[in-house]
Enzyme design. Sequence first.
Site, PDB file in Angstrom:
ATOM      1  N   ASP A 134      -1.515   0.585  -2.389  1.00 43.58           N
ATOM      2  CA  ASP A 134      -0.827  -0.699  -2.205  1.00 43.58           C
ATOM      3  C   ASP A 134      -0.177  -1.206  -3.489  1.00 43.58           C
ATOM      4  O   ASP A 134      -0.752  -1.089  -4.573  1.00 43.58           O
ATOM      5  CB  ASP A 134      -1.875  -1.726  -1.736  1.00 43.58           C
ATOM      6  CG  ASP A 134      -1.278  -3.086  -1.431  1.00 43.58           C
ATOM      7  OD1 ASP A 134      -0.356  -3.155  -0.609  1.00 43.58           O
ATOM      8  OD2 ASP A 134      -1.729  -4.081  -2.041  1.00 43.58           O
ATOM      9  N   GLU A 185       3.132   2.422  -1.955  1.00 43.22           N
ATOM     10  CA  GLU A 185       3.919   1.314  -1.415  1.00 43.22           C
ATOM     11  C   GLU A 185       4.563   0.507  -2.519  1.00 43.22           C
ATOM     12  O   GLU A 185       3.871  -0.004  -3.396  1.00 43.22           O
ATOM     13  CB  GLU A 185       3.024   0.374  -0.598  1.00 43.22           C
ATOM     14  CG  GLU A 185       3.805  -0.735   0.081  1.00 43.22           C
ATOM     15  CD  GLU A 185       3.458  -2.157  -0.377  1.00 43.22           C
ATOM     16  OE1 GLU A 185       4.203  -3.073  -0.131  1.00 43.22           O
ATOM     17  OE2 GLU A 185       2.471  -2.356  -0.986  1.00 43.22           O
TER      18      GLU A 185
HETATM   19  C1  LIG Z   1       3.420  -3.474   2.858  1.00 43.85           C
HETATM   20  C2  LIG Z   1       2.181  -3.936   2.159  1.00 43.85           C
HETATM   21  O1  LIG Z   1       1.202  -3.244   2.120  1.00 43.85           O
HETATM   22  N1  LIG Z   1       2.202  -5.123   1.615  1.00 43.85           N
HETATM   23  C3  LIG Z   1       1.070  -5.669   0.936  1.00 43.85           C
HETATM   24  C4  LIG Z   1       1.316  -5.634  -0.526  1.00 43.85           C
HETATM   25  O2  LIG Z   1       0.286  -6.198  -1.212  1.00 43.85           O
HETATM   26  C5  LIG Z   1       0.020  -7.537  -0.894  1.00 43.85           C
HETATM   27  C6  LIG Z   1      -1.157  -7.920  -1.700  1.00 43.85           C
HETATM   28  O3  LIG Z   1      -2.142  -6.933  -1.594  1.00 43.85           O
HETATM   29  C7  LIG Z   1      -0.230  -7.718   0.589  1.00 43.85           C
HETATM   30  O4  LIG Z   1      -0.263  -9.085   0.897  1.00 43.85           O
HETATM   31  C8  LIG Z   1       0.874  -7.081   1.374  1.00 43.85           C
HETATM   32  O5  LIG Z   1       0.577  -7.129   2.742  1.00 43.85           O
END
Ligand SMILES: CC(=O)N[C@H]1CO[C@H](CO)[C@@H](O)[C@@H]1O
Length: 580
Positions: free
Chosen positions: A227, A296
């Site tokens: 993430d 991500e």
């Molecule tokens: C697409 C995704 O995973 N978004 C996440 C990115 O990180 C933030 C904080 O951990 C999350 O709120 C998002 O959903």
Amino acid sequence: MCTLPVLFLILAGTASIDATTYNVTTPTEWWQTAVIYEIWPESFKDSDGDGIGDLNGITSKLSHFVDMGVTCIWLAPIYESPFVDSGYDISDFYALHSTYGTLDDFTTLVKTAQELGLKVIIDFVPNHTSDEHEWFVKAKQGIEPYYSYYIWNEGIMYGDYRGLPSNWISGFTGSTWEWVDERNAYYLHQFSKHEVDLNWRNPDVMEQMKKVLTYWLDLGIDGFRVDAVPFFVESANFTNETLSGQDVPSDTYYYLNHTETKDQPESYPLVQEWKEHINNYTVSQGNDKVRVMCTEGYSAIDYVVKWYDYGSDVPFNFFFISDGQTSAVIDTATDIVDIITKWYNNMPSDQTANWVLGNHDRSRIATKVGLYRTDGIHFLILLMSGVPTLYFGDEIGMTDTFLTWAETTDVQACNTNETEYLSWTRDPERTPYQWDNTTAAGFSTNSTPFLKVNENYLTVNLAAEKEADFSHYKNFQKAIALRNTTVWREGTVDVELIEDDVIGMSRQLDGEDPIIVLVNWANTTVTVDLDSYFADLPDTMELVIADMYSGLNDNIGDTYNKSSMYIPAYGAMVLLGTSS
Ligand SMILES: CC(=O)N[C@H]1CO[C@H](CO)[C@@H](O)[C@@H]1O
Ligand SMILES: *[C@@H]1O[C@H](CO)[C@@H](O)[C@H](O)[C@H]1NC(C)=O
Ligand SMILES: *[C@@H]1O[C@H](CO)[C@@H](O)[C@H](O)[C@H]1NC(C)=O
Ligand SMILES: *[C@@H]1O[C@H](CO)[C@@H](O)[C@H](O)[C@H]1NC(C)=O
Ligand SMILES: *[C@@H]1O[C@H](CO)[C@@H](O)[C@H](O)[C@H]1NC(C)=O
Ligand SMILES: *[C@@H]1O[C@H](CO)[C@@H](O)[C@H](O)[C@H]1NC(C)=O
Ligand SMILES: *[C@@H]1O[C@H](CO)[C@@H](O)[C@H](O)[C@H]1NC(C)=O
Ligand SMILES: *[C@@H]1O[C@H](CO)[C@@H](O)[C@H](O)[C@H]1NC(C)=O
Ligand SMILES: *[C@@H]1O[C@H](CO)[C@@H](O)[C@H](O)[C@H]1NC(C)=O
Ligand SMILES: *[C@@H]1O[C@H](CO)[C@@H](O)[C@H](O)[C@H]1NC(C)=O
Ligand SMILES: *[C@@H]1O[C@H](CO)[C@@H](O)[C@H](O)[C@H]1NC(C)=O
Ligand SMILES: [Ca+2]
Ligand SMILES: [Ca+2]
């Protein structure tokens, strides 16, 4: 003096061959041919009637993936969490969120999935911990080593007045800095103030997180989805960020250009080290299987493809969703062709492409492009080379659900107000999966699940789509089946803009019947001579899939003449060459 080499490079560049035909590296690992499906555990299937999805619910529905042809499921966070940010605020990396089930439930899920030939990957969230994590509770008391696991700063004194350490703004609105009286200092948080950023310049943090990886590897998973990779490391000197010039409120994320808090060079080697750790683990297990790592991050293309060089097998390609700064423009066929060629032109040629259409943070694809274009975009991402990543429910054409301010639960929206929340809320794409037309769409026996079910569930549901002769689901399933061909695995990819409004894509390989995808992005019909766009096609081709609304359902199996291809308004077609 300086201009000469530049001119030379430009001249050399014009000699290159047709930039829209791409060779494909033949896949050898399971993940290179996988279709990844994101499960939002809260919303997928509730097994015990509390109105919240859970692990046993997922286990009970694993045959859905086998039926559909999906080969890899990714579970969004399932860790113990106060659930301020739907589980991305983790308070214990070694425990499961109790609402979701027990460790036994988890190992049963993994084992059952693997027996069915599925792979299971889980979210890994190393940027931050919950403020209720034991490390942060101790850090707040000034106890080492935990205090140094986080990023603290006393701010800047202007006489008696204490200013913030920097002007940085959190992704969830407001300053990234939160004051702690007890420590007489601020801590850093790039997301919610309940998600405290870890200090990735501290090697102890790396050691701790490697243990976390090992723990879950021991439980048998097939890889991780990491993430928020662009946010790991921030500028060490807390330099203010410059104003973006965008006309947005001064406490919101896009008010600044994030040159100090995002895409920092020191973030990349962290992913490399985890990858090496995972590879070492695999060696220690006698090379028992291959494990995948996806990353991500929404950033400009150069920053995203760079993750390939640092061990990411699948750096998520979000360009159908966002250009890294603002929402992607996908209004015309040219926009779509540009997004596709941008990725192929920038990714290392020996790596695997990937395509993401949606996730738990963004509006659903069927809402963004319209149901009438949903099948078409699915045909493209499933039949180009690479790894498509789908969000649960996309296969049946689920759309965003409208929720009032009172019904809204997402922290990112709740940090704003009643007039602004619709631009921030992520609840509309998180409502329960629509299995059938019974109570709560078959998601739960509880008629009031944690988020309400979309009102369209009586018609938009898996059971109905399985019964229908033609449906989004059936088309999705048929397109996935075509991936199991030599031409899909090894054929070249040729992407063409046809007559302004049609996206044309071919997969071709000597000795194999080609696959052709035609997607008309506009509401006008067109008849084209495919020979003007694709070389070496056979004279005739068979229509094997057509989008639900094309009116071509009765034409499946018909033979088409390549020199006069009629494409209906908003129509999408998949054709197979009939060379034999
Ligand atoms: C697409 C995704 O995973 N978004 C996440 C990115 O990180 C933030 C904080 O951990 C999350 O709120 C998002 O959903
Ligand atoms: C693709 O492969 C063919 C045959 O090996 C080669 O001639 C061609 O130059 C390659 N194209 C690109 C863009 O690399
Ligand atoms: C950084 O930004 C803050 C808030 O806008 C401002 O008060 C401070 O003076 C700035 N610091 C520098 C060094 O420009
Ligand atoms: C600020 O920190 C970065 C590392 O994050 C470093 O590259 C840069 O040189 C520093 N700038 C100043 C002015 O100290
Ligand atoms: C902010 O970033 C955008 C996009 O990278 C760029 O076009 C713009 O010039 C930057 N603005 C400033 C003031 O630096
Ligand atoms: C992987 O194993 C090698 C050889 O034992 C070792 O040198 C290296 O430090 C290990 N890497 C990680 C990230 O643990
Ligand atoms: C909501 O927030 C916006 C932007 O910060 C502000 O302009 C507006 O006045 C607020 N509305 C209410 C009802 O508080
Ligand atoms: C509910 O779904 C079943 C099975 O898909 C179908 O036979 C029935 O007609 C549906 N009922 C309604 C009211 O839509
Ligand atoms: C893939 O195709 C082969 C034969 O071409 C077949 O044996 C196999 O069952 C197919 N696999 C799937 C998952 O459909
Ligand atoms: C497409 O055009 C037809 C006829 O011009 C019109 O009735 C229909 O509403 C249009 N569809 C969309 C989705 O705009
Ligand atoms: C395809 O259409 C072209 C032009 O209409 C025609 O000349 C040709 O004979 C047709 N080919 C076949 C195989 O029907
Ligand atoms: Ca439950
Ligand atoms: Ca960080």
